[in-house]
Design an enzyme around this catalytic site. Sequence first.
Site, short mmCIF file in Angstrom:
data_model
loop_
_atom_site.label_atom_id
_atom_site.label_comp_id
_atom_site.label_asym_id
_atom_site.label_seq_id
_atom_site.Cartn_x
_atom_site.Cartn_y
_atom_site.Cartn_z
N HIS A 93 -32.34 35.36 -6.49
CA HIS A 93 -30.89 35.27 -5.09
C HIS A 93 -30.51 33.87 -4.76
O HIS A 93 -29.65 34.09 -3.62
CB HIS A 93 -31.50 35.68 -3.71
CG HIS A 93 -31.75 37.77 -4.13
ND1 HIS A 93 -31.26 38.91 -3.08
CD2 HIS A 93 -32.80 37.76 -5.33
CE1 HIS A 93 -32.09 39.73 -4.00
NE2 HIS A 93 -32.09 39.95 -5.47
N ASN A 94 -30.53 32.82 -5.69
CA ASN A 94 -30.18 31.61 -4.81
C ASN A 94 -29.11 31.18 -5.68
O ASN A 94 -28.98 30.60 -7.03
CB ASN A 94 -31.30 30.51 -5.27
CG ASN A 94 -30.78 28.89 -5.58
OD1 ASN A 94 -29.74 28.54 -5.83
ND2 ASN A 94 -32.07 28.12 -5.16
N ASP B 120 -37.91 29.20 -11.60
CA ASP B 120 -39.27 28.76 -10.30
C ASP B 120 -39.74 27.24 -10.90
O ASP B 120 -39.55 26.11 -12.10
CB ASP B 120 -40.45 28.92 -10.76
CG ASP B 120 -40.81 29.02 -8.97
OD1 ASP B 120 -40.66 29.83 -8.09
OD2 ASP B 120 -41.77 28.33 -8.46
N SER B 121 -38.75 26.42 -9.54
CA SER B 121 -38.87 24.75 -9.15
C SER B 121 -38.91 24.14 -8.23
O SER B 121 -38.52 24.61 -7.10
CB SER B 121 -37.16 24.82 -9.76
OG SER B 121 -36.02 25.41 -9.39
P1 IMP Z 1 -37.40 28.64 -5.54
O1 IMP Z 1 -36.13 29.70 -5.34
O2 IMP Z 1 -39.23 28.65 -5.39
O3 IMP Z 1 -37.72 27.76 -7.39
O4 IMP Z 1 -37.04 27.53 -4.86
C1 IMP Z 1 -36.87 26.12 -5.88
C2 IMP Z 1 -36.15 25.19 -4.35
O5 IMP Z 1 -36.54 24.03 -5.20
C3 IMP Z 1 -34.96 25.10 -4.44
O6 IMP Z 1 -34.49 25.66 -3.35
C4 IMP Z 1 -34.38 23.87 -3.87
O7 IMP Z 1 -34.59 23.36 -2.88
C5 IMP Z 1 -35.38 22.85 -4.82
N1 IMP Z 1 -34.22 22.67 -6.44
C6 IMP Z 1 -35.24 23.34 -7.69
N2 IMP Z 1 -34.39 22.83 -8.24
C7 IMP Z 1 -33.54 22.04 -7.52
C8 IMP Z 1 -32.34 21.09 -8.70
O8 IMP Z 1 -32.25 21.69 -9.03
N3 IMP Z 1 -31.93 20.67 -7.26
C9 IMP Z 1 -32.23 20.37 -6.01
N4 IMP Z 1 -33.28 21.01 -5.26
C10 IMP Z 1 -34.18 21.74 -6.63
#
Ligand code: IMP
Length: 209
Positions: free
Chosen positions: A18-19, A78-79
């Site tokens: 949803h991001n 997931d990042s």
């Molecule tokens: P997830 O949805 O739990 O994977 O959340 C990963 C979070 O890591 C994101 O909401 C960002 O805050 C951060 N994140 C992951 N990839 C990036 C990127 O490419 N740039 C900046 N922040 C990132």
Amino acid sequence: MLGSGVLYRGSRIVIASHNEGKVRELGELFEPYGITCVSAGSLGLPEPEETGDTFEANALLKAHASAKGSGMLALADDSGLEVEALSGDPGIHSARWGGPAKDFDLAMRKVHEALEATGGAFSRANFTCALALAAPNGDDIVFSGRVFGHIQWPPRGTRGFGYDPIFVPEDHQETFGEMDPALKNELSHRMRAFEQLMAATYAEDADPA
Ligand code: IMP
């Protein structure tokens, strides 16, 4: 395990997120391969709780939930940002550091304050990305990629999303928040995981039957 030919020119997949920042970046990566992406948000699919303790486990969990919910192949990312001087924090909790409002100005400030509390505002850091692809029948595959760099304070740039304004990748001066998005895509943790995923699963002319 999913293998070669599961993705091909003409595939439609769900992006289990949803991001909007992630959905946009992933859509841009898949577009040249003739793969159309729809987001879990636009299909009204719920976001499962991220109960795993690694990026890979959480990516798999999200991909399976969207694949089951949509009946389509689903890809999850997931990042997060791992800061060396903070023992890898915020790591898998990167999204949560922004609080319920997903306020990344707040999350970046927390990183800075935590670093100052360790006695210095500078640290090596990396972004990590796990990409998982899952099918409705439960088959899956997962890869991860990393980009190394350092933390910059104060934040610079308004491009990208999340922690981009405080991350400077190795051998560059601009933060991910200042950089041309095409250059970020070339260097990024997401691209590194994506290249492995495509090498293992994409066959341009695979027969979808
Ligand atoms: P997830 O949805 O739990 O994977 O959340 C990963 C979070 O890591 C994101 O909401 C960002 O805050 C951060 N994140 C992951 N990839 C990036 C990127 O490419 N740039 C900046 N922040 C990132």
